[in-house]
Write an enzyme that holds these catalytic residues in place. Structure first.
Site, short mmCIF file in Angstrom:
data_model
loop_
_atom_site.label_atom_id
_atom_site.label_comp_id
_atom_site.label_asym_id
_atom_site.label_seq_id
_atom_site.Cartn_x
_atom_site.Cartn_y
_atom_site.Cartn_z
N GLU A 101 0.84 -1.19 0.00
CA GLU A 101 0.00 0.00 0.00
C GLU A 101 0.88 1.24 0.00
O GLU A 101 1.96 1.25 0.58
CB GLU A 101 -0.91 0.03 1.24
N HIS A 139 -4.48 6.60 0.58
CA HIS A 139 -3.74 5.35 0.57
C HIS A 139 -4.36 4.43 -0.46
O HIS A 139 -5.40 4.73 -1.03
CB HIS A 139 -3.67 4.70 1.96
N HIS A 179 -5.43 0.44 -2.01
CA HIS A 179 -5.80 -0.96 -1.77
C HIS A 179 -5.37 -1.71 -3.03
O HIS A 179 -6.10 -1.72 -4.02
CB HIS A 179 -7.32 -1.10 -1.57
N ASP A 225 -8.66 0.16 8.49
CA ASP A 225 -8.75 1.61 8.27
C ASP A 225 -9.63 2.25 9.35
O ASP A 225 -9.30 3.31 9.90
CB ASP A 225 -9.37 1.92 6.90
#
Ligand SMILES: [Zn+2]
Length: 133
Positions: A24, A78, A80, A91
């Site tokens: 990530e 961020h 995935h 998260d």
């Protein structure tokens, strides 16, 4: 509420996500007046490729640079790498900035899936956005 995101931000975040995959990636979203104008990269301090921790030193440095340029930190992004742009249980457990925006790029689909959320009272609420050139 509809947020505005500069097209360059989307391009930068997707590029970062693809470079970091299968780990990530993460970074900060800068701007002001309801408009996300810039994405700045931070290192991912997590040793686990399926989660992210914004490197604390990068966080402080990027925040200071933004302030010096008159920009606010509106939130975080961020990726995935293998799933959709939906906040995970991790998260939810680790989000620590109420009132901030969280942009997630999901690379499981092509073109990538993008989700924008506002974090408040321990929950993510999806926020609609428009992209500006
Ligand atoms: Zn996530």
């Amino acid at each position: 509420m509809v947020e505005r995101i500069r097209a360059g931000v989307i391009a930068d975040v997707v590029r970062h996500a693809r470079e970091a995959a299968p780990a990530e990636c993460c970074g900060l979203l800068l701007g002001g007046d309801g408009e996300i104008g810039e994405a700045v990269r931070t290192r991912n301090a997590s040793g686990d490729p399926s989660r992210f921790v914004i490197d604390p030193a990068d966080h402080i440095a990027r925040r200071r640079e933004a302030r010096n340029r008159g920009l606010a930190v509106l939130g975080f992004y961020h990726s995935h790498p293998r799933s959709a742009a939906v906040p995970s249980a991790t998260d939810r457990a680790e989000a620590a900035y109420p009132g901030h925006l969280y942009l997630i790029v999901g690379l499981a689909s092509d073109p990538p899936d993008l989700g924008l959320y506002q974090f408040d009272a321990g929950n993510f609420r999806q926020v609609r956005f428009v992209t500006l050139d």
